[in-house]
Design an enzyme around this catalytic site. Sequence first.
Site, short mmCIF file in Angstrom:
data_model
loop_
_atom_site.label_atom_id
_atom_site.label_comp_id
_atom_site.label_asym_id
_atom_site.label_seq_id
_atom_site.Cartn_x
_atom_site.Cartn_y
_atom_site.Cartn_z
CB VAL A 43 42.21 29.10 43.64
CG1 VAL A 43 43.22 28.71 42.56
CG2 VAL A 43 41.74 30.62 43.43
CG HIS A 75 45.68 27.26 38.29
ND1 HIS A 75 45.13 27.82 37.40
CD2 HIS A 75 46.74 26.54 37.66
CE1 HIS A 75 45.80 27.70 36.25
NE2 HIS A 75 46.77 26.99 36.20
CB CYS A 107 55.55 27.78 58.14
SG CYS A 107 55.91 25.84 57.94
CB CYS A 123 60.03 26.24 59.75
SG CYS A 123 59.35 27.41 58.54
N GLY A 170 34.16 27.47 30.45
CA GLY A 170 34.67 28.58 31.43
C GLY A 170 36.17 29.09 31.42
P1 NAD Z 1 39.65 33.70 33.00
O1 NAD Z 1 39.32 35.09 34.10
O2 NAD Z 1 40.79 34.20 32.12
O3 NAD Z 1 38.63 33.65 31.90
C1 NAD Z 1 37.10 33.41 32.39
C2 NAD Z 1 36.51 32.69 30.86
O4 NAD Z 1 35.16 32.48 31.23
C3 NAD Z 1 36.41 33.71 29.90
O5 NAD Z 1 36.81 32.98 28.59
C4 NAD Z 1 34.87 33.93 29.96
O6 NAD Z 1 34.43 34.28 28.36
C5 NAD Z 1 34.27 32.87 30.38
N1 NAD Z 1 33.08 33.01 31.06
C6 NAD Z 1 32.43 34.09 31.81
N2 NAD Z 1 31.41 33.92 32.19
C7 NAD Z 1 30.94 32.57 31.93
C8 NAD Z 1 29.80 31.82 32.15
N3 NAD Z 1 28.82 32.28 33.06
N4 NAD Z 1 29.86 30.62 31.69
C9 NAD Z 1 30.85 30.12 30.71
N5 NAD Z 1 32.08 30.82 30.38
C10 NAD Z 1 31.94 32.15 30.98
O7 NAD Z 1 39.92 32.75 34.01
P2 NAD Z 1 40.61 30.98 33.66
O8 NAD Z 1 40.74 30.80 32.31
O9 NAD Z 1 39.94 30.31 34.75
O10 NAD Z 1 41.98 31.53 34.04
C11 NAD Z 1 42.43 32.49 34.83
C12 NAD Z 1 43.27 32.26 36.06
O11 NAD Z 1 42.51 32.86 37.22
C13 NAD Z 1 43.52 30.80 36.57
O12 NAD Z 1 44.68 30.67 37.00
C14 NAD Z 1 42.56 30.50 37.83
O13 NAD Z 1 43.03 29.83 38.95
C15 NAD Z 1 42.44 32.04 38.25
N6 NAD Z 1 41.05 32.55 38.47
C16 NAD Z 1 39.97 31.62 39.59
C17 NAD Z 1 38.88 32.31 40.02
C18 NAD Z 1 38.02 31.15 40.74
O14 NAD Z 1 38.61 30.19 41.30
N7 NAD Z 1 36.78 31.35 40.82
C19 NAD Z 1 38.56 33.47 39.59
C20 NAD Z 1 39.20 34.17 38.69
C21 NAD Z 1 40.42 33.65 38.73
ZN ZN Z 2 57.95 26.11 57.18
#
Ligand code: NAD
Ligand code: ZN
Length: 274
Positions: free
Chosen positions: A108, A126, A168, A171, A210
Amino acid sequence: MEHVLAACRAAVGRPGRVLALTGAGVSAESGIPTFRGKEGYWTIGAREYHPQELATHQAFAAMPWSVWAWYLYRRGVCRHAEPNAAHTALVRLARALPERFALITQNVDGLHRRAGSPDPQTFAIHGDLSLMRCANDCVLDRFPIPEAVPELGRGDEISLEVRALLRCPRCSGPARPHVLWFDESYDEPRFHLDTVRRLAASAALLVIAGTSAQTNLPWQVVTLAERAGAAIVDVNTEDNPFGDIAARSGGCVRAPAATVMPTIVETIVDALAP
Ligand code: NAD
Ligand code: ZN
């Protein structure tokens, strides 16, 4: 690594889409914390919350301004971060394969967009921290969070002036961050549910990078791609459930995404050259 590159070369020689599925690990090297480590925690009053508790409709309903404060803090962290080599590599792949490639991201943070990934080939399943929408769903549209809304530090409160901006535009009711919360469901108009499923069902190659395999639509994507006979590759610094699936088709690379993705993309682009 060599067997993964060989699997990529073979897969792009077959008909079908080339897909990437990214998660927070891809932005870890840009300095954005994942949800896994202790940086993910957030204190409200005397309590520490895990992201899985805060990123919920239930938390927003109970304490909207505390949840907004967490999002405005994270929005600031993302605005100061820069895309890394993994984001840039995926832009190159999109440009090289304008008809065949799609990027499905759980992130995100907007870094794929800021790196230059083309909108029509990028599916943010997401949401996006830079957007808000009507909390009462009076309209499906997303709106940029107004520029006048400041970045917040840890522990900062949201002033009354800023609260008045988080409404919003249609509204004037309350606005909410445009993200999919853990207690909400995917849909097509906001989160590309059907499109992404369709893409996965026609995949020849799926490169996962990741993600910790904790969310529902990514599971559907990986399962549908496997059923379609796609080669599945998993790039992650750690083992995870998608790695088990990748191990029986394309293979796993246990290394940082920014190190590995440029080589994987280079291999795919080279394999396509006439
Ligand atoms: P997660 O935090 O659950 O997992 C992160 C994964 O990345 C882990 O498996 C970890 O081992 C791996 N990882 C860490 N560093 C790495 C690297 N340098 N290279 C490769 N892999 C690496 O994240 P997720 O699976 O994306 O899901 C969690 C939820 O969190 C999602 O819904 C997401 O929208 C949200 N989220 C997004 C962000 C962002 O936008 N950057 C940050 C945190 C959480
Ligand atoms: Zn509205």
